[in-house]
Structures are given as C-alpha cells and as structure tokens.
Design a protein around this motif. Sequence first.
Motif, PDB file in Angstrom:
ATOM      1  N   ILE A   1       0.851  -1.187   0.000  1.00  0.00           N
ATOM      2  CA  ILE A   1       0.000   0.000   0.000  1.00  0.00           C
ATOM      3  C   ILE A   1       0.887   1.237   0.000  1.00  0.00           C
ATOM      4  N   ASP A   2       0.598   2.165  -0.873  1.00  0.00           N
ATOM      5  CA  ASP A   2       1.371   3.400  -0.942  1.00  0.00           C
ATOM      6  C   ASP A   2       0.896   4.330   0.164  1.00  0.00           C
ATOM      7  N   ILE A   3       1.699   4.478   1.198  1.00  0.00           N
ATOM      8  CA  ILE A   3       1.283   5.298   2.335  1.00  0.00           C
ATOM      9  C   ILE A   3       1.976   6.656   2.341  1.00  0.00           C
ATOM     10  N   GLY A   4       2.702   6.949   1.301  1.00  0.00           N
ATOM     11  CA  GLY A   4       3.336   8.260   1.242  1.00  0.00           C
ATOM     12  C   GLY A   4       4.841   8.183   1.157  1.00  0.00           C
ATOM     13  N   ASN A   5       5.443   9.308   1.213  1.00  0.00           N
ATOM     14  CA  ASN A   5       6.874   9.447   1.021  1.00  0.00           C
ATOM     15  C   ASN A   5       7.609   9.234   2.344  1.00  0.00           C
ATOM     16  N   ILE A   6       8.418   8.180   2.416  1.00  0.00           N
ATOM     17  CA  ILE A   6       9.153   7.835   3.637  1.00  0.00           C
ATOM     18  C   ILE A   6      10.607   8.247   3.488  1.00  0.00           C
ATOM     19  N   LYS A   7      11.154   8.858   4.518  1.00  0.00           N
ATOM     20  CA  LYS A   7      12.582   9.153   4.539  1.00  0.00           C
ATOM     21  C   LYS A   7      13.140   8.754   5.896  1.00  0.00           C
TER      22      LYS A   7
ATOM     23  N   MET B   1      14.822   5.496   0.061  1.00  0.00           N
ATOM     24  CA  MET B   1      14.151   5.781   1.326  1.00  0.00           C
ATOM     25  C   MET B   1      15.151   6.271   2.375  1.00  0.00           C
ATOM     26  N   TYR B   2      16.412   5.867   2.230  1.00  0.00           N
ATOM     27  CA  TYR B   2      17.429   6.192   3.220  1.00  0.00           C
ATOM     28  C   TYR B   2      18.202   7.450   2.842  1.00  0.00           C
ATOM     29  N   LEU B   3      18.488   8.266   3.865  1.00  0.00           N
ATOM     30  CA  LEU B   3      19.296   9.461   3.686  1.00  0.00           C
ATOM     31  C   LEU B   3      20.452   9.431   4.688  1.00  0.00           C
ATOM     32  N   PRO B   4      21.664   9.093   4.238  1.00  0.00           N
ATOM     33  CA  PRO B   4      22.816   9.167   5.141  1.00  0.00           C
ATOM     34  C   PRO B   4      23.000  10.614   5.598  1.00  0.00           C
ATOM     35  N   LEU B   5      23.111  10.812   6.897  1.00  0.00           N
ATOM     36  CA  LEU B   5      23.197  12.165   7.442  1.00  0.00           C
ATOM     37  C   LEU B   5      24.425  12.280   8.332  1.00  0.00           C
ATOM     38  N   HIS B   6      25.326  13.183   7.958  1.00  0.00           N
ATOM     39  CA  HIS B   6      26.522  13.443   8.748  1.00  0.00           C
ATOM     40  C   HIS B   6      26.115  14.290   9.955  1.00  0.00           C
TER      41      HIS B   6
ATOM     42  N   LEU C   1      20.283  -6.883   4.585  1.00  0.00           N
ATOM     43  CA  LEU C   1      19.332  -7.033   5.683  1.00  0.00           C
ATOM     44  C   LEU C   1      18.489  -5.803   5.961  1.00  0.00           C
ATOM     45  N   TYR C   2      18.855  -4.661   5.394  1.00  0.00           N
ATOM     46  CA  TYR C   2      18.134  -3.421   5.675  1.00  0.00           C
ATOM     47  C   TYR C   2      16.652  -3.514   5.304  1.00  0.00           C
ATOM     48  N   LEU C   3      15.817  -2.907   6.120  1.00  0.00           N
ATOM     49  CA  LEU C   3      14.398  -2.773   5.810  1.00  0.00           C
ATOM     50  C   LEU C   3      14.250  -2.082   4.460  1.00  0.00           C
ATOM     51  N   THR C   4      13.414  -2.626   3.584  1.00  0.00           N
ATOM     52  CA  THR C   4      13.215  -2.020   2.275  1.00  0.00           C
ATOM     53  C   THR C   4      12.033  -1.059   2.301  1.00  0.00           C
ATOM     54  N   HIS C   5      11.917  -0.265   1.238  1.00  0.00           N
ATOM     55  CA  HIS C   5      10.800   0.672   1.144  1.00  0.00           C
ATOM     56  C   HIS C   5       9.475  -0.082   1.125  1.00  0.00           C
ATOM     57  N   GLU C   6       9.425  -1.195   0.416  1.00  0.00           N
ATOM     58  CA  GLU C   6       8.186  -1.980   0.368  1.00  0.00           C
ATOM     59  C   GLU C   6       7.815  -2.509   1.744  1.00  0.00           C
ATOM     60  N   GLU C   7       8.802  -3.009   2.465  1.00  0.00           N
ATOM     61  CA  GLU C   7       8.530  -3.531   3.802  1.00  0.00           C
ATOM     62  C   GLU C   7       8.080  -2.422   4.746  1.00  0.00           C
ATOM     63  N   ALA C   8       8.744  -1.281   4.663  1.00  0.00           N
ATOM     64  CA  ALA C   8       8.364  -0.151   5.521  1.00  0.00           C
ATOM     65  C   ALA C   8       6.962   0.335   5.185  1.00  0.00           C
ATOM     66  N   SER C   9       6.635   0.412   3.904  1.00  0.00           N
ATOM     67  CA  SER C   9       5.312   0.873   3.479  1.00  0.00           C
ATOM     68  C   SER C   9       4.221  -0.038   4.012  1.00  0.00           C
ATOM     69  N   GLN C  10       4.449  -1.336   3.923  1.00  0.00           N
ATOM     70  CA  GLN C  10       3.435  -2.275   4.400  1.00  0.00           C
ATOM     71  C   GLN C  10       3.258  -2.174   5.916  1.00  0.00           C
ATOM     72  N   LEU C  11       4.349  -2.068   6.625  1.00  0.00           N
ATOM     73  CA  LEU C  11       4.267  -1.932   8.077  1.00  0.00           C
ATOM     74  C   LEU C  11       3.522  -0.655   8.477  1.00  0.00           C
ATOM     75  N   LEU C  12       3.836   0.444   7.797  1.00  0.00           N
ATOM     76  CA  LEU C  12       3.217   1.727   8.145  1.00  0.00           C
ATOM     77  C   LEU C  12       1.762   1.816   7.695  1.00  0.00           C
TER      78      LEU C  12
END
Length: 278
Positions: free
Chosen positions: A11-17, A33-38, A108-119
């Motif tokens: 399900i498309d639940i929006g833009n995840i970052k 979905m991931y943003l490396p942040l210094h 092993l990282y959570l993917t965008h699809e997995e995160a979308s479904q969970l959210l």
Amino acid sequence: MVGIIIPANIIDIGNIKIIIATHKQHFMPSDDMYLPLHVGKSGKEELGYQGDDTGDNISAKNSNFCELTGLYWAWKNLPNDYLGLIHYRRFFSVKSRAERKKNPLETLYLTHEEASQLLSQYDVIVPSKRNYYIETLYSHYANTLHAEHLDVTREIIAEKCGEFLGSFDAVMKQRGGYMFNMFIMSKELVNDYCSWLFPILFELEKRIPAEQYSTFHARFYGRVSELLFNVWLKQYSQSKPLKVKAIPFVYGEKINWLKKGFAFLSAKFFGKKYEKSF
C-alpha cells in the motif's frame, strides 16, 4: 525465529525518509528511502553525505546530543510524510534470525516496500524492546551513568508539562523499553514528539551543563531522550492509542557481548559506572 511476513499487495502510504545518523564513512543502502546524514557536521571535514548543519539546525550540539542533532534537522528541514531515524551501526530488519545470521549486512536493511506495508498497519515502528530484567530503567541509568540527569528531567516535566509526570514515573519503573532513538512514524507524530522533547532537553542543558563531565558522560542529553521517547509514547497513547510495532534491529558492527555484560553487572553490583560505549 520466523521473519515478519510482508504481503505482496504493498500500500502506498506516502513518502518515507529514514535518516542514517553517522559521523564516519560507512556502507549505506542504495534504497532512496534512506538518507545518510553526517551528524555533528558543523566545523567537520566532508564525508560526502548530507550534513545536519544546514537550514534550522543544532549541529554544534552533537557532542552532547548525539544523533538528536540529526533528528532535529530532519524534523525542521525534511518535508516527507513519514520520517525515521536509525544509525550507521544499528538498523531495522524484518529478516528472520537465520537470515540475519548468514546473510551479508548489506542485504538485511528494511526495504521501502517492507516499511510501506508496516506503516499501512501501524502508527509507530520501533526496535525490539531492550529488557534489563534485574534493573528498572531508572536504576540502570543511575547505576551506569548519573541519576541527577533523570531527577532534574523529572523536575522540568513537573514544571512545564505536569500531565506527563505519571507516564514518566511509570516508565522509570519499567524493566525494559524501546531504546537507541530508533523509530519510523508519520511527520505529524514526529512533530508532536519533537515539539515536546527538545524544549525539555534545552532546559536540562541549562540546569546541568555538560562541561562538568567527561566526553563520554557529556553525551547524556541523547541518552535521556531514549527514555523520554518511551514516556511520550505512553502519554500520547492515553489520549489516542497508537499501534506500535516492534521489529528486529541489526548491529552493523561487531559487539563484544562479554564486555558489555561484565560492565552491566559491575555497574549493578559494584557501583562502577560506564566510561565508554560497548
């Protein structure tokens, strides 16, 4: 242990970052979905990642606030519908225990699809609860760090948002909690949490200056926030129940569990406070 099953109908639940807080170069997943942040970028050499020193920021406080300078930056500067925080050495995964043991960390990282479904099913994603068994959250903090951090935090909450006091006291008596300042949730919830959290920490900064401590112990504002996240979750759920889902997390670097366990017991039974991370 069986991994969490993610249905095929995403399900498309929006833009995840999800920001990955780091202070050094490290493997970073390619998923957008991931943003490396210094974090703590202010005045530091470039790592090639987005820094937390642009826009509205508290990057200069990183030595005391830890990954919270990244959270503050994301809260103030990212427009995404859902925001998350992980670390270069700790990240979410829904892979089974067997998969997490045998497969490369990069897979092993959570993917965008997995995160979308969970959210689409839950309001807040958190790491598996850390249980101390023979300690409460308060006693563990007091034994390993300094109790006054929590005592003064309680005073601030009593003065500024007394309705949270019952939740604070209840959480301090718990023997486990959602730690590491890791979560994924809607921007609306992030705004509610951060609008409550940071004024408390800024006041704590005034009442207990970090300069009196060693470099290790001066990072206590970030550590206090780990417990305050649990307080906020408990309090918010009293008025509007939240569906909270705890999922596994993976360490991106090797942990010496023997040393970690010895330090825990030394603090508990011999009053030897932590002097470094494990």
